[in-house]
Every structure is written in C-alpha cells, then in structure tokens.
Design a protein around this motif. Structure first.
Motif, mmCIF file in Angstrom:
data_model
loop_
_atom_site.group_PDB
_atom_site.id
_atom_site.type_symbol
_atom_site.label_atom_id
_atom_site.label_comp_id
_atom_site.label_asym_id
_atom_site.label_seq_id
_atom_site.Cartn_x
_atom_site.Cartn_y
_atom_site.Cartn_z
ATOM 1 N N ALA A 50 0.965 -1.754 -0.276
ATOM 2 C CA ALA A 50 -0.260 0.422 0.272
ATOM 3 C C ALA A 50 1.000 1.487 0.423
ATOM 4 N N ALA A 51 0.156 2.391 -0.587
ATOM 5 C CA ALA A 51 1.026 3.517 -0.576
ATOM 6 C C ALA A 51 1.719 4.368 0.830
ATOM 7 N N GLY A 52 2.777 4.361 1.008
ATOM 8 C CA GLY A 52 2.661 4.412 2.248
ATOM 9 C C GLY A 52 3.547 3.702 3.743
ATOM 10 N N ALA A 53 2.634 2.460 3.108
ATOM 11 C CA ALA A 53 3.300 1.513 4.195
ATOM 12 C C ALA A 53 4.459 1.095 3.884
ATOM 13 N N GLN A 54 5.362 0.660 5.303
ATOM 14 C CA GLN A 54 6.851 0.451 5.439
ATOM 15 C C GLN A 54 6.736 -0.548 5.887
ATOM 16 N N LEU A 55 7.313 -1.879 5.944
ATOM 17 C CA LEU A 55 7.175 -3.209 6.332
ATOM 18 C C LEU A 55 8.644 -3.288 6.828
ATOM 19 N N VAL A 56 8.392 -3.423 8.339
ATOM 20 C CA VAL A 56 9.636 -3.994 9.220
ATOM 21 C C VAL A 56 9.367 -5.018 9.860
ATOM 22 N N PHE A 57 10.586 -6.048 9.967
ATOM 23 C CA PHE A 57 10.800 -7.226 10.483
ATOM 24 C C PHE A 57 11.112 -7.022 12.059
ATOM 25 N N ASP A 58 10.938 -7.161 13.101
ATOM 26 C CA ASP A 58 11.267 -7.103 14.080
ATOM 27 C C ASP A 58 10.317 -7.641 15.661
ATOM 28 N N GLN A 59 10.667 -7.829 16.180
ATOM 29 C CA GLN A 59 10.743 -8.315 17.983
ATOM 30 C C GLN A 59 10.295 -7.824 18.593
ATOM 31 N N ILE A 60 8.641 -7.134 18.464
ATOM 32 C CA ILE A 60 8.345 -6.706 20.180
ATOM 33 C C ILE A 60 8.373 -6.537 20.732
ATOM 34 N N GLU A 61 9.253 -6.052 22.077
ATOM 35 C CA GLU A 61 9.029 -6.781 23.437
ATOM 36 C C GLU A 61 8.596 -5.947 24.405
ATOM 37 N N SER A 62 8.160 -4.661 24.340
ATOM 38 C CA SER A 62 7.069 -4.036 24.697
ATOM 39 C C SER A 62 6.290 -2.983 24.316
ATOM 40 N N ALA A 63 5.079 -2.191 24.747
ATOM 41 C CA ALA A 63 4.291 -0.861 24.356
ATOM 42 C C ALA A 63 3.980 -0.272 25.596
ATOM 43 N N ASP A 64 3.784 0.575 25.240
ATOM 44 C CA ASP A 64 3.664 2.207 26.016
ATOM 45 C C ASP A 64 1.882 2.483 25.539
ATOM 46 N N LEU A 65 1.043 2.340 26.692
ATOM 47 C CA LEU A 65 -0.239 2.775 25.029
ATOM 48 C C LEU A 65 -0.710 3.439 26.804
ATOM 49 N N GLY A 66 0.141 4.055 26.840
ATOM 50 C CA GLY A 66 -0.694 4.866 28.468
ATOM 51 C C GLY A 66 -0.813 6.568 28.079
ATOM 52 N N SER A 67 -0.169 7.052 26.720
ATOM 53 C CA SER A 67 -0.360 8.139 26.151
ATOM 54 C C SER A 67 -0.272 8.158 24.326
ATOM 55 N N LYS A 68 -0.720 8.858 23.650
ATOM 56 C CA LYS A 68 -0.359 8.888 22.622
ATOM 57 C C LYS A 68 0.571 9.964 22.245
ATOM 58 N N PRO A 69 1.379 9.767 21.351
ATOM 59 C CA PRO A 69 1.472 8.719 20.559
ATOM 60 C C PRO A 69 2.263 7.368 21.152
ATOM 61 N N PHE A 70 1.698 6.342 21.213
ATOM 62 C CA PHE A 70 2.060 5.075 21.710
ATOM 63 C C PHE A 70 3.139 5.004 20.937
ATOM 64 N N VAL A 71 3.913 3.703 22.018
ATOM 65 C CA VAL A 71 5.439 3.798 22.315
ATOM 66 C C VAL A 71 5.598 2.125 22.222
ATOM 67 N N LEU A 72 6.435 1.653 20.872
ATOM 68 C CA LEU A 72 6.565 0.327 20.866
ATOM 69 C C LEU A 72 8.051 -0.201 20.789
ATOM 70 N N ARG A 73 8.019 -0.816 21.555
ATOM 71 C CA ARG A 73 10.402 -1.304 22.102
ATOM 72 C C ARG A 73 10.358 -2.783 21.360
ATOM 73 N N GLY A 74 11.264 -2.596 20.159
ATOM 74 C CA GLY A 74 11.406 -3.748 19.454
ATOM 75 C C GLY A 74 13.115 -4.241 20.026
ATOM 76 N N GLU A 75 13.272 -5.251 19.796
ATOM 77 C CA GLU A 75 15.031 -5.413 19.544
ATOM 78 C C GLU A 75 15.608 -4.342 18.692
ATOM 79 N N MET A 76 14.916 -4.691 17.248
ATOM 80 C CA MET A 76 16.043 -3.712 17.276
ATOM 81 C C MET A 76 15.603 -2.123 16.990
ATOM 82 N N GLY A 77 14.460 -1.845 17.469
ATOM 83 C CA GLY A 77 14.165 -0.341 17.549
ATOM 84 C C GLY A 77 13.086 -0.092 18.437
ATOM 85 N N THR A 78 13.312 1.396 18.541
ATOM 86 C CA THR A 78 11.773 2.212 18.427
ATOM 87 C C THR A 78 10.639 2.317 18.121
ATOM 88 N N TYR A 79 9.485 2.458 17.830
ATOM 89 C CA TYR A 79 8.484 2.887 17.086
ATOM 90 C C TYR A 79 7.281 3.699 17.791
#
Length: 211
Positions: A1-30
């Motif tokens: 899809a236009a504008g989509a980015q495919l990232v291969f990572d293993q998400i280890e934690s997610a902070d959903l307390g406030s926006k923007p949500f923060v996802l932390r993986g082995e290879m980076g933070t999103y």
C-alpha cells in the motif's frame, strides 16, 4: 500500500498510556497514534487424552513460542529459512540460554523470501538487504549458524544429526523447519524461484532479455 513500511522486528513492550503509543523492539523503537495488534491465533489441538500429558515433551502447538519446554536442552534446528530463524529468536526472547544451532543448506544467513519474486526482480531491493537479521545478531545471541550444510540423516537412537559432509550434531530437541520445494515441470531450460541464488540468476536473465 502507498506509504506503508514493512519492518521485521520482535516487539518486546508497548506503552499505551498516552499518544503517541510507543513500541519497543529488539531493533528499534516505534511510535503511532493507532495500533492494530495482529498476533495470530491459538493452536487447535486434536483432543486426544495424551495431548495434555505430553505438552512440552514432544507435543507442541507452537514450536516458536514454547520456549520453556526446551529449558536445559540443546536445540538443533534443521532449516535456514524464516521458520528456523524465528524458532531460535523466540527461544532467546523467552529467556532460553542453552545452545541453539541452525543448520542451513545456503551460504548466507536466513532471509526474506517474498521479495525474491517482487522487489528483488524489479531491482528495488538489493540481495544483501533481504536478511532477516544481520550476521552479528546470531553472534550476539549465541545462536550457532551453520551454513552450506545439507543434512543426510537423523539417528534418533543417539540423538544425532548427520550431514553429507560427515559432520555430526548432537541434540536434545530437534526442530525440522525445512520448508517446501518447488513443483517442477518436465520442461528443459525452465527456471525456478525459491532461493536467493535463483532470484539473482533470474534477475540477471530478465535484465538481458529483449522481449
């Protein structure tokens, strides 16, 4: 899809307390403002009386997430594709610290196969960008990567994997993640696309073709 980015990572934690949500993986933070969780489904078992008894001792609903079942055991994974890589990655992420070896019959580290018939052929993705993880990932996590090795047989009585080269690999748990093979045609000169080497060869042929 236009504008989509495919990232291969293993998400280890997610902070959903406030926006923007923060996802932390082995290879980076999103970060994101909307999060869709598509983490698969639960295994469907056969309902046999012995299934629950042998769970973790030969019966598994998910070889890549049943890490505790392998505690204190040497694991050999036959197959250097995404399933073999993911089994090792999941075991390590679950805290498994015993030896893990992946035996693959190709030269490079495990790589993505979908781009072989798409981005690679179109020249949009270089071969060295297909790896699921770089070589140092395996070193850093003490996962032994054994390339260019074809398994000849398995001796279950001694729990040993025998390679065509004569090498022997002992195991406590053995994972067979050998994938699939092409259905070939009785057509001389036909090209097939399953491996990176075949993808590069086909790309070169397409670039040379005039029509």
């Amino acid at each position: 899809a236009a504008g989509a980015q495919l990232v291969f990572d293993q998400i280890e934690s997610a902070d959903l307390g406030s926006k923007p949500f923060v996802l932390r993986g082995e290879m980076g933070t999103y970060t994101c403002d909307a999060l869709i969780i598509s983490t698969g489904a639960s295994a469907r078992y056969l309902g046999l009386p012995s299934e629950q008894h042998y769970l973790g001792s030969g019966v598994s609903g998910c070889a890549t997430c049943d890490g505790p079942a392998y505690k204190g055991k040497d694991v050999v994974i036959v197959g250097g594709g995404q399933a073999g890589y993911q089994t090792a990655a999941s075991l390590r992420s679950e805290g498994y610290t015993e030896p893990i070896a992946i035996i693959g019959d190709e030269a490079g580290v495990p790589y993505q196969r979908p781009p072989l018939s798409k981005a690679l052929l179109l020249g949009k993705q270089a071969p060295d960008r297909l790896a699921l993880r770089p070589a140092n990932w395996y070193v850093d996590r003490a996962v032994q990567w054994i390339p260019d090795t074809r398994v000849h047989s398995i001796d279950r009585s001694t729990r040993t994997v025998l390679a065509e080269s004569g090498a022997r690999f002992s195991y406590d748990y053995l994972v067979l993640a050998t994938g699939a093979r092409n259905r070939t045609l009785n057509t001389p000169g036909a090209l097939y696309l399953r491996t990176l080497r075949e993808g590069v060869a086909l790309q070169e042929r397409l670039q040379q073709a005039s029509n």
